[in-house]
Write an enzyme that holds these catalytic residues in place. Sequence first.
Site, mmCIF file in Angstrom:
data_model
loop_
_atom_site.group_PDB
_atom_site.id
_atom_site.type_symbol
_atom_site.label_atom_id
_atom_site.label_comp_id
_atom_site.label_asym_id
_atom_site.label_seq_id
_atom_site.Cartn_x
_atom_site.Cartn_y
_atom_site.Cartn_z
ATOM 1 N N THR A 165 4.164 150.190 18.604
ATOM 2 C CA THR A 165 4.945 151.007 19.536
ATOM 3 C C THR A 165 4.716 150.335 20.881
ATOM 4 O OG1 THR A 165 3.101 152.493 19.995
ATOM 5 C CG2 THR A 165 4.585 153.155 18.211
ATOM 6 N N HIS A 166 5.717 150.341 21.734
ATOM 7 C CA HIS A 166 5.653 149.600 23.010
ATOM 8 C C HIS A 166 5.374 148.110 22.772
ATOM 9 C CE1 HIS A 166 5.103 153.634 24.906
ATOM 10 N NE2 HIS A 166 4.343 153.844 23.833
ATOM 11 N N SER A 287 15.421 120.862 17.960
ATOM 12 C CA SER A 287 15.663 120.550 19.356
ATOM 13 C C SER A 287 15.907 119.050 19.466
ATOM 14 C CB SER A 287 14.450 120.947 20.197
ATOM 15 O OG SER A 287 14.426 120.192 21.398
ATOM 16 N N LYS A 293 10.128 121.642 17.345
ATOM 17 C CA LYS A 293 10.760 122.956 17.430
ATOM 18 C C LYS A 293 11.646 123.306 16.236
ATOM 19 C CE LYS A 293 12.073 124.725 21.143
ATOM 20 N NZ LYS A 293 11.982 125.730 22.172
ATOM 21 N N ASN A 295 14.305 126.418 15.997
ATOM 22 C CA ASN A 295 14.809 127.514 16.829
ATOM 23 C C ASN A 295 15.614 128.534 16.017
ATOM 24 O OD1 ASN A 295 13.705 126.423 19.164
ATOM 25 N ND2 ASN A 295 15.512 125.138 19.533
ATOM 26 N N GLU A 300 19.550 134.544 17.620
ATOM 27 C CA GLU A 300 19.908 134.709 19.034
ATOM 28 C C GLU A 300 21.407 134.966 19.194
ATOM 29 O OE1 GLU A 300 17.444 131.685 21.563
ATOM 30 O OE2 GLU A 300 17.616 130.906 19.543
ATOM 31 N N GLN A 332 49.333 147.419 23.217
ATOM 32 C CA GLN A 332 49.392 146.110 22.568
ATOM 33 C C GLN A 332 48.070 145.345 22.752
ATOM 34 O OE1 GLN A 332 53.083 143.692 22.438
ATOM 35 N NE2 GLN A 332 52.101 142.451 24.014
HETATM 36 N N1 ARG Z 1 53.941 144.378 19.966
HETATM 37 C C1 ARG Z 1 53.901 145.775 20.169
HETATM 38 C C2 ARG Z 1 52.448 146.269 20.113
HETATM 39 O O1 ARG Z 1 51.636 145.565 19.652
HETATM 40 C C3 ARG Z 1 54.702 146.469 19.115
HETATM 41 C C4 ARG Z 1 55.243 147.771 19.527
HETATM 42 C C5 ARG Z 1 56.261 147.591 20.593
HETATM 43 N N2 ARG Z 1 56.940 148.804 20.906
HETATM 44 C C6 ARG Z 1 57.718 148.927 21.950
HETATM 45 N N3 ARG Z 1 58.257 150.090 22.128
HETATM 46 N N4 ARG Z 1 57.922 147.956 22.793
HETATM 47 O O2 ARG Z 1 52.147 147.340 20.541
#
Ligand code: ARG
Length: 467
Positions: A165-166, A287, A293, A295, A300, A332
């Site tokens: 712990t810690h 390395s 080394k 790594n 990471e 979108q």
């Molecule tokens: N490419 C658009 C999106 O990924 C599709 C829907 C577009 N709809 C619109 N009413 N322009 O959201």
Amino acid sequence: MADDTTDTKSSNQMWGGRFASGPDAIMEEINASIGFDKKLFAQDIRGSIAHATMLAHQGIISADDKDKIVHGLNTILSEIESGNFEFSRQLEDIHMNVEARLATLIGPAAGRLHTARSRNDQVALDFRLWVKEELQKTEQMLTGLIAAFLDRAEEHAESVMPGFTHLQTAQPVTFGHHCMAYVEMFGRDRARVRHAIEHLDESPIGAAALAGTGYPIDRHMTAKALGFREPTRNSIDTVSDRDFAIEFLSIAAIAGMHLSRLAEEIVIWSTPQFGFVRLSDAFSTGSSIMPQKKNPDAAELVRAKTGRINGSLVALLTIMKGLPLAYSKDMQEDKEQVFDAADSLELAIAAMTGMVRDMTVNTARMKAAAGSGYSTATDLADWLVREAGLPFRDAHHVTGRAVALAESKGCDLAELPLSDLQAIHADITDKVYDVLTVEASVASRKSFGGTAPSEVRRQIAFWRARN
Ligand code: ARG
């Protein structure tokens, strides 16, 4: 007639009727999503086939047109799969790229596919299908990671290591017990994945632009054909909802946090100073300048991927937080975040599964470390409570004095002669040495969920039955 056709080259094929000219180059650049949403081609085509089939079944389009549409869509599917499809940025997104190609392939019947549908419900469908498949993949990958941990836990149910712990030595535990802690974490992640699959298992198609449609569509039919439990209930919510994507990202962020903690432990354990584990050559790097080394780069990078995933979650939450109902183009921007997080999560789980399976556990080193740092001090205090009848607080005090004495002599508790211990408390007998070993300490912790090998084996059996 001439008027109808003159502008189709420069204005959009899909809505050219109202537009005199095409978009500015910058407009096209900011608007187009084909660069990333082409990833949705299979879902888009599956959705369109289900939609067209339903339209014909309901008598909204003819069976003949439906056949042409389905045949054309299948052709497009194989064109894209075999790399013989030319994506066009002018056509903005995957939906219009597919539909435009369909028109070239089958002629006017292609124009009937978009009846009773909008790109708003279309994209909601495609993306939901994609996220559902990704969640299913994640579920399987987590099962693989859990299996790797179960094997290591079984192998090391009795291997003693220091518990921290810690990050200070606390009490001895077994490496098997420590592995099972990760099984619990990834088990919860998998439960969240399963819940999210259930949650998103509703079909958006048929919500249309936002208000539903006047055509006599059958949303239950498309839902069933696409493998959804049922259709969504509210068309406005359907086209404005991206909870399923945000849930995916939250799950990914929590799993990423677990993976990152594990990565951090592997980084620490594999230092020469700790020396608890040695990573396989397959999961480490050398390395270019320091020949000695080895790594833990993969660990990471898993730790770092978590940062990316968190960024995606915050990005999508922020994108969505100010949007009025229903659809806005802001949405979108959901896809790249989810795609990137999905890639990161998949890689991180795969790398961790490999590392856990391959790493060599140095049990001698762990055991030596388990005994240092007075890790059995609590066992001495518990012995005083049990055998000498001391209240725990007094036992704690007596033990503290024993630890201080051992520290000043530069030895372990078990190395203090009995006379020294008796000078601190007269009731101590040589029986006390039985509890001062790390094995005895670990074996005594038989409480439910505790570190005793018998308990660890019970935990393993519980998870084996569920994996
Ligand atoms: N490419 C658009 C999106 O990924 C599709 C829907 C577009 N709809 C619109 N009413 N322009 O959201």
